[in-house]
Design an enzyme around this catalytic site. Structure first.
Site, PDB file in Angstrom:
ATOM      1  N   PHE A  42      -1.283  16.474   3.629  1.00  0.00           N
ATOM      2  CA  PHE A  42      -1.724  15.547   2.409  1.00  0.00           C
ATOM      3  C   PHE A  42      -0.550  15.796   1.493  1.00  0.00           C
ATOM      4  CE2 PHE A  42      -3.884  14.656  -1.285  1.00  0.00           C
ATOM      5  CZ  PHE A  42      -4.926  13.434  -0.649  1.00  0.00           C
ATOM      6  N   ASP A  50      -3.533   6.203   6.642  1.00  0.00           N
ATOM      7  CA  ASP A  50      -3.744   7.652   7.189  1.00  0.00           C
ATOM      8  C   ASP A  50      -4.495   7.112   8.594  1.00  0.00           C
ATOM      9  OD1 ASP A  50      -4.922   9.876   7.959  1.00  0.00           O
ATOM     10  OD2 ASP A  50      -5.322  10.476   6.093  1.00  0.00           O
ATOM     11  N   GLU A  83       0.797  -1.224   0.195  1.00  0.00           N
ATOM     12  CA  GLU A  83       0.050   0.035  -0.113  1.00  0.00           C
ATOM     13  C   GLU A  83       0.928   1.328   0.015  1.00  0.00           C
ATOM     14  OE1 GLU A  83      -2.540   1.532  -0.305  1.00  0.00           O
ATOM     15  OE2 GLU A  83      -3.897   1.532   1.236  1.00  0.00           O
TER      16      GLU A  83
HETATM   17  P1  IMP Z   1      -7.173   5.657   5.474  1.00  0.00           P
HETATM   18  O1  IMP Z   1      -8.335   4.679   5.154  1.00  0.00           O
HETATM   19  O2  IMP Z   1      -7.448   6.931   6.239  1.00  0.00           O
HETATM   20  O3  IMP Z   1      -5.837   4.809   5.945  1.00  0.00           O
HETATM   21  O4  IMP Z   1      -6.585   5.929   4.161  1.00  0.00           O
HETATM   22  C1  IMP Z   1      -5.837   5.153   3.151  1.00  0.00           C
HETATM   23  C2  IMP Z   1      -5.740   5.540   1.744  1.00  0.00           C
HETATM   24  O5  IMP Z   1      -6.333   7.082   1.507  1.00  0.00           O
HETATM   25  C3  IMP Z   1      -4.776   5.445   0.828  1.00  0.00           C
HETATM   26  O6  IMP Z   1      -4.580   4.270   0.405  1.00  0.00           O
HETATM   27  C4  IMP Z   1      -4.371   6.701   0.169  1.00  0.00           C
HETATM   28  O7  IMP Z   1      -5.455   6.430  -1.151  1.00  0.00           O
HETATM   29  C5  IMP Z   1      -5.548   7.783   0.655  1.00  0.00           C
HETATM   30  N1  IMP Z   1      -4.597   8.694   1.287  1.00  0.00           N
HETATM   31  C6  IMP Z   1      -4.782   8.902   2.616  1.00  0.00           C
HETATM   32  N2  IMP Z   1      -3.926  10.144   3.002  1.00  0.00           N
HETATM   33  C7  IMP Z   1      -3.370  10.342   1.812  1.00  0.00           C
HETATM   34  C8  IMP Z   1      -2.445  11.567   1.539  1.00  0.00           C
HETATM   35  O8  IMP Z   1      -1.709  11.984   2.417  1.00  0.00           O
HETATM   36  N3  IMP Z   1      -2.118  11.578   0.181  1.00  0.00           N
HETATM   37  C9  IMP Z   1      -2.670  10.815  -0.778  1.00  0.00           C
HETATM   38  N4  IMP Z   1      -3.568  10.046  -0.506  1.00  0.00           N
HETATM   39  C10 IMP Z   1      -3.885   9.547   0.904  1.00  0.00           C
END
Ligand code: IMP
Length: 234
Positions: free
Chosen positions: A203, A154, A150
């Site tokens: 971000f 986040d 992955e």
């Molecule tokens: P989570 O479910 O909040 O852990 O987010 C994971 C997914 O969100 C990642 O696979 C990314 O596609 C997207 N994502 C989260 N943070 C970022 C970032 O800072 N930049 C780009 N994509 C992000």
């Protein structure tokens, strides 16, 4: 520039780097000015700074590949499950390093690659709904050793959902390798088995990480700026 580079590498000397725990990039790390590296003209006004240059990503990826290869290199085949789209560049580079170790050693890890495509983000926010919008037939994961690759963790919600999907297909074992883990109060405390860098709660774009599909064609991992968020908003 040497001083700035050494701020990422100094944690190695200080013993803060555990390869599986990830190199920590502090909140007050200013990153590198974009005019110190090559950035495409079309993004010049739309990034704040370069957080992780491509070369540093490559060196860290090589070490992650070695850790994975050391742990799994006993001849058992693995299925690398690449999480699209953001994970494609990291997955490809990680597999290249593992292939190089395979070529030059007396033991090797046979690898197959499958893909899954998930979507949860619009602009710089999670929609809260994680959708599987494509990929291979996951029935092929049954009884296999899976390595999920992955781009970034986040909140951890996407990975928790993916782990549930994968475990519903009865794999033999599952490990997760993420290039980045964000340090955020929104985290559900999920930590992958392997990760490259622990990063501030900003971000990030570039090296296949996108903002509404933009910035995947940027080599380095950068912090997006407010102009970029506005210019490429949907
Ligand atoms: P989570 O479910 O909040 O852990 O987010 C994971 C997914 O969100 C990642 O696979 C990314 O596609 C997207 N994502 C989260 N943070 C970022 C970032 O800072 N930049 C780009 N994509 C992000």
């Amino acid at each position: 520039m040497f001083v700035v580079y050494s701020s990422i590498y100094k944690c190695v000397a200080a013993g803060q780097l555990s390869s599986t725990n990830g190199t920590k990039i502090d909140d007050d790390f200013e990153g590198y000015p974009i005019d110190m590296f090559c950035v495409p003209k079309h993004y010049y006004n739309y990034v704040e700074n370069i957080l992780i240059p491509r070369g540093v990503i490559a060196d860290r990826t090589e070490r992650l590949a070695k850790d994975i290869w050391d742990a799994l290199g006993d001849g058992r085949p693995i299925v690398v499950l690449c999480v699209l789209k953001g994970g494609y560049q990291f997955c490809s580079d990680l597999m290249d390093y593992i292939k190089a170790f395979n070529r030059h050693a007396s033991k090797s890890v046979p690898m197959r690659v499958d893909f899954i495509r998930l979507k949860s983000y619009e602009n710089d926010r999670s929609t809260g709904e994680i959708k599987v919008i494509g990929g291979d037939n996951l029935q092929s994961l049954e009884d296999k050793n899976i390595l999920i690759v992955e781009d970034i963790i986040d909140t951890g919600n996407t990975m928790m959902k993916l782990l549930k999907i994968v475990s519903d297909h009865n794999p033999k074992s599952v490990k997760v390798c993420s290039l980045l883990v964000k340090r955020t109060s929104r985290s559900n405390n999920y930590k992958p088995d392997y990760f490259g860098f622990e990063v501030p709660d900003k971000f990030l774009v570039g090296y296949a990480l996108d903002y509404n599909e933009y910035y995947r064609d940027l080599e380095h991992i950068c912090v997006i700026n407010e102009e970029g968020k506005k210019a490429f908003a949907v």
